[in-house]
Write an enzyme that holds these catalytic residues in place. Structure first.
Site, PDB file in Angstrom:
ATOM      1  N   ARG A 206      66.782  57.867 -85.286  1.00  0.00           N
ATOM      2  CA  ARG A 206      67.029  57.491 -83.882  1.00  0.00           C
ATOM      3  C   ARG A 206      66.168  56.311 -83.419  1.00  0.00           C
ATOM      4  NH1 ARG A 206      67.130  63.203 -83.602  1.00  0.00           N
ATOM      5  NH2 ARG A 206      69.222  64.014 -83.240  1.00  0.00           N
TER       6      ARG A 206
ATOM      7  N   LYS B 121      69.627  41.533 -80.898  1.00  0.00           N
ATOM      8  CA  LYS B 121      70.998  41.866 -81.296  1.00  0.00           C
ATOM      9  C   LYS B 121      71.005  42.188 -82.786  1.00  0.00           C
ATOM     10  CE  LYS B 121      74.326  39.667 -78.192  1.00  0.00           C
ATOM     11  NZ  LYS B 121      75.434  38.666 -78.121  1.00  0.00           N
TER      12      LYS B 121
ATOM     13  N   GLU C 103      72.750  25.850 -83.911  1.00  0.00           N
ATOM     14  CA  GLU C 103      72.319  26.759 -82.839  1.00  0.00           C
ATOM     15  C   GLU C 103      71.272  26.101 -81.942  1.00  0.00           C
ATOM     16  OE1 GLU C 103      73.582  29.585 -82.003  1.00  0.00           O
ATOM     17  OE2 GLU C 103      74.283  30.721 -83.746  1.00  0.00           O
TER      18      GLU C 103
ATOM     19  N   LYS D 171      65.979  30.443 -75.562  1.00  0.00           N
ATOM     20  CA  LYS D 171      66.620  31.739 -75.819  1.00  0.00           C
ATOM     21  C   LYS D 171      65.793  32.887 -75.245  1.00  0.00           C
ATOM     22  CE  LYS D 171      68.951  34.733 -78.974  1.00  0.00           C
ATOM     23  NZ  LYS D 171      69.570  34.971 -80.285  1.00  0.00           N
TER      24      LYS D 171
ATOM     25  N   GLU E 115      73.041  41.518 -72.027  1.00  0.00           N
ATOM     26  CA  GLU E 115      74.201  40.633 -71.904  1.00  0.00           C
ATOM     27  C   GLU E 115      75.195  41.105 -70.845  1.00  0.00           C
ATOM     28  OE1 GLU E 115      77.572  39.202 -74.894  1.00  0.00           O
ATOM     29  OE2 GLU E 115      75.602  38.559 -75.597  1.00  0.00           O
TER      30      GLU E 115
ATOM     31  N   ARG F 250      73.215  35.956 -70.372  1.00  0.00           N
ATOM     32  CA  ARG F 250      73.036  35.926 -71.823  1.00  0.00           C
ATOM     33  C   ARG F 250      74.323  35.505 -72.540  1.00  0.00           C
ATOM     34  NH1 ARG F 250      69.780  39.976 -75.982  1.00  0.00           N
ATOM     35  NH2 ARG F 250      70.468  38.869 -77.857  1.00  0.00           N
TER      36      ARG F 250
ATOM     37  N   ASN G  61      76.582  32.611 -76.263  1.00  0.00           N
ATOM     38  CA  ASN G  61      77.770  32.738 -77.111  1.00  0.00           C
ATOM     39  C   ASN G  61      78.608  31.461 -77.115  1.00  0.00           C
ATOM     40  OD1 ASN G  61      77.076  35.406 -77.658  1.00  0.00           O
ATOM     41  ND2 ASN G  61      78.238  36.194 -75.926  1.00  0.00           N
TER      42      ASN G  61
ATOM     43  N   HIS H 117      80.832  30.511 -80.006  1.00  0.00           N
ATOM     44  CA  HIS H 117      80.915  31.652 -80.926  1.00  0.00           C
ATOM     45  C   HIS H 117      82.279  32.339 -80.941  1.00  0.00           C
ATOM     46  CE1 HIS H 117      76.648  31.045 -81.226  1.00  0.00           C
ATOM     47  NE2 HIS H 117      76.516  32.045 -82.059  1.00  0.00           N
TER      48      HIS H 117
ATOM     49  N   HIS I 277      83.498  32.509 -84.533  1.00  0.00           N
ATOM     50  CA  HIS I 277      83.682  33.758 -85.281  1.00  0.00           C
ATOM     51  C   HIS I 277      85.099  33.851 -85.852  1.00  0.00           C
ATOM     52  CE1 HIS I 277      80.149  36.115 -83.265  1.00  0.00           C
ATOM     53  NE2 HIS I 277      79.751  35.294 -84.212  1.00  0.00           N
TER      54      HIS I 277
ATOM     55  N   HIS J  77      77.577  30.513 -90.944  1.00  0.00           N
ATOM     56  CA  HIS J  77      77.701  30.847 -89.519  1.00  0.00           C
ATOM     57  C   HIS J  77      77.448  29.632 -88.631  1.00  0.00           C
ATOM     58  CE1 HIS J  77      77.506  33.112 -85.808  1.00  0.00           C
ATOM     59  NE2 HIS J  77      76.298  32.655 -85.572  1.00  0.00           N
TER      60      HIS J  77
END
Length: 259
Positions: free
Chosen positions: A101, A123, A165, A207, A217, A221, A225, A228, A232, A244
């Site tokens: 957990r 993330k 990025e 960032k 997000e 935030r 993206n 992206h 993606h 990427h």
């Protein structure tokens, strides 16, 4: 990596077991050296290596990590250490978020993309049935430790992919930083250590500020993206043949054209 020992001491690792998680390429370069170094300041240090590449970013790899940690007797007070690029950071973070957990982890990013972007912000996750980052969790690392000298072992393609990025951070938040990147392009391409350090400090601070204001997000935030959504899609359509950062660069151009 010498100063890492001091940073870990502040996190109270003297009585902790540490599992370094790395891919086969990075582990070959730095895994054993880091394991030996950390053995001086931690109760126990083990190294887990998985095959390099986006194709390893799956639940199966995370399951293999669980089995390894169980076999080594890791409990909730112990810690994982992600040594590698974005794939390694995402896998390790997700394993840390879900093993017992949740246990602590730290990021030691070794690609420009991971140093500038993916190691910061918590993330984590894996791809599922070919869908990028479909399964994951928010799990903030206790520490992000950036060793700039590792960039010297990156291929040109990997280095430039990470630069996408960084330019994205300038485009979404700081026009003067974007212009600084253009005017210092020669030094950046030559990997001038002082210029690269300044570049990463600025990129990471952009960032960091956005994530601190909106960690889950729910608002700003989403700016991170930029590029992206289409990026993606390109990544998946090309069967992950492109890196990427390359897909993000194409996605930024496409998003700018659409808007």
């Amino acid at each position: 990596f010498e100063e890492l020992k001091e940073e870990l001491a502040e996190l109270g690792t003297a009585e902790k077991c540490i599992c370094i998680i790395s891919d086969s390429k990075v582990s070959e370069l730095y895994g054993d050296a880091l394991k030996e170094l950390l053995s001086e300041c931690c109760r126990k240090v083990v190294l887990y290596t998985f095959p390099a590449g986006e194709e390893s970013k799956t639940l199966q790899t995370v399951e293999n990590i669980y089995r390894f940690l169980i076999g080594e007797g890791f409990d909730r007070k112990d810690m994982l250490l992600a040594l590698g690029g974005g794939v390694t950071g995402d896998i390790t973070g997700y394993a840390a978020a879900t093993y017992l957990r949740g246990i602590d982890y730290i990021q030691i990013p070794t690609t420009l993309l991971a140093q500038a972007d993916s190691s910061i912000g918590g993330k984590t996750g894996v791809d599922f049935d070919g869908f990028k980052n479909m399964v994951g969790a928010f799990k903030m690392p206790r520490l992000v430790y950036v060793n700039l000298s590792v960039l010297n072992t990156l291929s040109e393609r990997q280095y430039y992919a990470g630069f996408a990025e960084i330019m994205k951070h300038g485009l979404i938040r700081d026009a003067s930083f974007y212009e600084w990147l253009i005017s210092n392009m020669y030094e950046i391409c030559e990997r001038d250590p002082d210029v690269v350090e300044e570049m990463l400090m600025k990129s990471c601070s952009i960032k960091k500020t956005i994530v601190e204001n909106d960690p889950m997000e729910n608002g700003d935030r989403a700016l991170l993206n930029f590029g992206h959504t289409i990026g993606h899609a390109i990544e998946k359509a090309k069967g992950f043949e492109l890196l990427h950062g390359e897909c993000v660069a194409l996605g930024v151009v496409a998003a700018a054209f659409i808007s």
